[in-house]
Design a protein around this motif. Structure first.
Motif, PDB file in Angstrom:
ATOM      1  N   SER A 479      21.912  45.297  51.342  1.00 41.54           N
ATOM      2  CA  SER A 479      21.648  44.183  50.417  1.00 41.54           C
ATOM      3  C   SER A 479      20.962  44.617  49.132  1.00 41.54           C
ATOM      4  O   SER A 479      20.670  43.789  48.273  1.00 41.54           O
ATOM      5  CB  SER A 479      20.771  43.134  51.118  1.00 41.54           C
ATOM      6  N   THR A 482      23.121  43.700  45.946  1.00 37.80           N
ATOM      7  CA  THR A 482      23.925  42.475  45.974  1.00 37.80           C
ATOM      8  C   THR A 482      23.657  41.568  44.779  1.00 37.80           C
ATOM      9  O   THR A 482      24.390  40.603  44.573  1.00 37.80           O
ATOM     10  CB  THR A 482      23.651  41.693  47.272  1.00 37.80           C
ATOM     11  N   LYS A 483      22.622  41.848  44.013  1.00 36.02           N
ATOM     12  CA  LYS A 483      22.316  41.039  42.822  1.00 36.02           C
ATOM     13  C   LYS A 483      22.183  41.949  41.607  1.00 36.02           C
ATOM     14  O   LYS A 483      21.805  43.120  41.737  1.00 36.02           O
ATOM     15  CB  LYS A 483      21.017  40.248  43.026  1.00 36.02           C
ATOM     16  N   PRO A 484      22.475  41.424  40.410  1.00 42.51           N
ATOM     17  CA  PRO A 484      22.268  42.227  39.192  1.00 42.51           C
ATOM     18  C   PRO A 484      20.782  42.521  39.010  1.00 42.51           C
ATOM     19  O   PRO A 484      19.910  41.781  39.445  1.00 42.51           O
ATOM     20  CB  PRO A 484      22.810  41.328  38.074  1.00 42.51           C
ATOM     21  N   CYS A 485      20.499  43.658  38.351  1.00 40.04           N
ATOM     22  CA  CYS A 485      19.105  44.053  38.132  1.00 40.04           C
ATOM     23  C   CYS A 485      18.567  43.393  36.863  1.00 40.04           C
ATOM     24  O   CYS A 485      19.140  43.572  35.782  1.00 40.04           O
ATOM     25  CB  CYS A 485      18.979  45.579  38.021  1.00 40.04           C
ATOM     26  N   GLU A 492      26.113  43.665  39.636  1.00 39.64           N
ATOM     27  CA  GLU A 492      26.149  43.550  41.088  1.00 39.64           C
ATOM     28  C   GLU A 492      27.017  44.654  41.688  1.00 39.64           C
ATOM     29  O   GLU A 492      28.114  44.939  41.206  1.00 39.64           O
ATOM     30  CB  GLU A 492      26.694  42.168  41.467  1.00 39.64           C
ATOM     31  N   GLY A 493      26.521  45.272  42.739  1.00 34.55           N
ATOM     32  CA  GLY A 493      27.271  46.326  43.415  1.00 34.55           C
ATOM     33  C   GLY A 493      27.099  47.708  42.810  1.00 34.55           C
ATOM     34  O   GLY A 493      27.645  48.672  43.346  1.00 34.55           O
ATOM     35  N   ARG A 515      14.570  44.122  41.112  1.00 31.55           N
ATOM     36  CA  ARG A 515      15.841  43.731  41.723  1.00 31.55           C
ATOM     37  C   ARG A 515      15.635  43.321  43.182  1.00 31.55           C
ATOM     38  O   ARG A 515      16.243  42.357  43.662  1.00 31.55           O
ATOM     39  CB  ARG A 515      16.815  44.906  41.642  1.00 31.55           C
TER      40      ARG A 515
END
Length: 589
Positions: A479, A482-485, A492-493, A515
């Motif tokens: 995880s 899984t979210k943008p920094c 994402e990713g 993040r």
């Protein structure tokens, strides 16, 4: 026809490198060799007479391991005209490197070259030069040695012959051999004398004197020829007809000239007395004898002045701690002033010998520290490699295999010491907890327990279970991205950009804290605006409306105990990793 001999030596880094190495012949040693040189490249060196192509290692269990060329562009075997391919094919590079290191502390202007006199093959001759003299090392018979040069002394390889007349005339000759030690070759110097076995010494035990290369055996040979015999060589008690006076006089004159050449004060003093006792020669010969003795007496007086100056210089060098000069002067003192020493001279030589012993101990300690630093640097590289592997594949590994990888990571991290930074330590600590090694099992080695303890951020006085989990422990590895920094803008990713220069490369191995906080904050909001639900107790009374969850309801990542089964520990207490997994799973409900 293609040459099928196996290549045992190569050079590191590039085709024109002067850094040789040999490949071990056993498969188990080649495995360790590959790990040690995983970031290096091997080449068929130009200074080995090779083609300059890149080599790879070939591992076999049923035959000798060796280097091999990469196939050509057409897929056909590479054709190389290199003639020497065995373990001794890089001996000239080892000799040059060892000579340069040996002379570095003795003569700042010294050096070594790969000579090719008269177009000789490269590797046949190595020239070693220093201030007043030089050495020519003949590793094979391609170039005949020259014995009558004043400023160059031959050193012969094991296959180079020498006639006994030369050995007798020169008192001794030097030889060189190289012994294999691991992936290197160590230089040893031998002293060969008439009717004596060749004595071998490490290069560090040899010195440079006015006579040239000197070994402990040379000092004994010179001392034995410089010691006064117990009976006079021309004793009146001898019976029979003595030698011809003219021949005896010429022999004494020749011995006197040679003794002066090698600075043997004792022999010159003895020969002056022998020459004075010669009778029965013609007038011209008597004039030669008288002139020779008179000249030798002046020489002896000058040598006494030289001796005083030599000890004075040695004493000054000791006071100034000029180690190379102390080493050179002490060798000269032992070779030319080893007789009839005064108490003051014995004190000076003893102080010089002690200073050299102290320097040798300091060099050994520095060498050991350099070895530790080199091993730590290698361990640091291995730590980064293991962390990259765990980041890519750790989440998909079986628990047992993951624990083995993390155990190796902990062992290597201990060897790396300060070669790993704070962020790497945090990631190591997170992996240790994830693998259930936060508190090492009883069967884990003490070094693993020490490493895990050193990587922990918990206080020494606070139990491990009470430590607040780090962000990397609160968020599962899968995880992390899984979210943008919000800090560096990584999508994402994708890994975070290395904007704070943590580690190497344009991307960070660990995400930014900002993040991870996005994920933990969202998790807290789902569980009641940041208020954690009360943790269940293992002995809570069950009810129909609110079931009682227990630690044994989750699988143990340490001993693989299934739900409902207790851990295989003394007292059947659950592993900490199982407790941590239980808490994380409960909080996510």
């Amino acid at each position: 026809m293609r040459d099928r001999r196996r290549i045992q030596t190569a050079v590191l880094g590039s085709a024109d490198s002067e850094e040789p190495l040999a490949l071990p012949m056993e498969a188990i040693e080649v495995d360790a060799f590959r790990r040690r040189h995983e970031s290096d490249t091997f080449w068929c060196g130009l200074l080995l007479g090779g083609c300059g192509g890149q080599l790879t290692t070939k591992l076999y269990t049923d035959r000798v391991c060796h280097f091999a060329h990469h196939p050509g562009p057409d897929g056909q075997p590479h054709v190389c005209g290199r003639r020497a391919r065995g373990v001794d094919s890089a001996d000239h590079l080892y000799v040059k490197s060892a000579a340069a290191a040996w002379l570095r502390d003795r003569d700042g202007q010294a050096g070594a070259d790969l000579a090719r006199p008269a177009g000789a093959p490269i590797g046949s001759v190595v020239d070693v030069r220093f201030r007043h003299r030089g050495l020519r090392v003949h590793l094979d018979q391609a170039v005949p040695p020259v014995w009558d040069q004043e400023d160059v002394e031959p050193v012969l390889g094991m296959s180079v012959p020498v006639d006994q007349d030369t050995v007798i005339r020169r008192w001794y000759v030097h030889r060189i051999r190289l012994d294999s030690e691991g992936t290197t070759r160590q230089v040893r110097i031998g002293t060969e004398a008439f009717a004596r076995p060749t004595e071998w010494f490490p290069l560090e035990a040899c010195e440079i004197t006015d006579r040239g290369l000197s070994t402990p055996a040379v000092e004994r040979i010179v001392r034995s020829r410089s010691t006064r015999p117990t009976t006079a060589p021309w004793s009146r008690q001898r019976t029979g007809k003595g030698p011809d006076p003219q021949a005896r006089a010429q022999a004494l004159l020749a011995k006197l000239a040679h003794a002066r050449k090698v600075d043997s004060v004792i022999v010159v003093t003895r020969l002056c007395g022998d020459i004075a006792s010669v009778t029965g020669v013609d007038q011209d010969t008597q004039a030669q004898l008288t002139a020779a003795v008179s000249d030798a007496q002046r020489w002896l007086k000058a040598q006494a002045d030289v001796r005083r100056e030599l000890f004075s210089r040695l004493e000054e060098a000791i006071a100034a701690r000029e180690i190379p000069l102390v080493r050179e002067l002490l060798a000269r003192v032992n070779a030319t002033a080893d007789h009839d020493r005064t108490d003051e001279e014995d004190t000076v030589t003893a102080a010089a010998a002690e200073q050299l012993r102290d320097e040798r101990r300091a060099q050994n300690q520095a060498r050991e520290q350099a070895n530790r630093d080199r091993h730590a640097a290698g361990a640091g590289i291995r730590v980064r490699s293991l962390l990259r592997s765990l980041q890519r594949h750790g989440a998909d590994q079986r628990p047992a295999l993951l624990r083995e990888m993390v155990r190796e990571l902990l062992l290597v991290a201990e060897k790396a010491g300060n070669r790993i930074d704070m962020h790497q330590r945090e990631e190591i600590d997170a992996w240790a907890t994830r693998a259930g090694l936060g508190e090492p099992p009883a069967q884990t080695t003490p070094s693993v327990r020490r490493t895990t303890s050193s990587l922990s951020h918990a206080s020494k006085t606070e139990p491990r279970a009470k430590r607040k989990p780090s962000l990397y422990e609160q968020v599962e590895l899968r995880s992390w991205f899984t979210k943008p920094c919000p800090r560096c803008g990584a999508p994402e990713g994708k890994s975070c950009y290395n904007d704070d220069q943590v580690g190497n490369g344009p991307r960070r191995q660990l995400p930014h804290d900002e993040r991870l906080r996005l994920i933990t904050d969202e998790k807290k909001s789902r569980t009641g605006q940041g208020k954690q639900r009360p943790r269940p107790r293992a002995r809570q009374n069950p009810s129909a409306s609110e079931p009682s969850w227990r630690v044994i309801d989750v699988t143990c990542p340490v001993c693989d105990a299934t739900p409902g089964s207790r851990c295989a520990t003394p007292g059947r207490r659950p592993h900490e990793a199982r407790v941590t997994r239980f808490r994380l799973r409960f909080e996510s409900r």
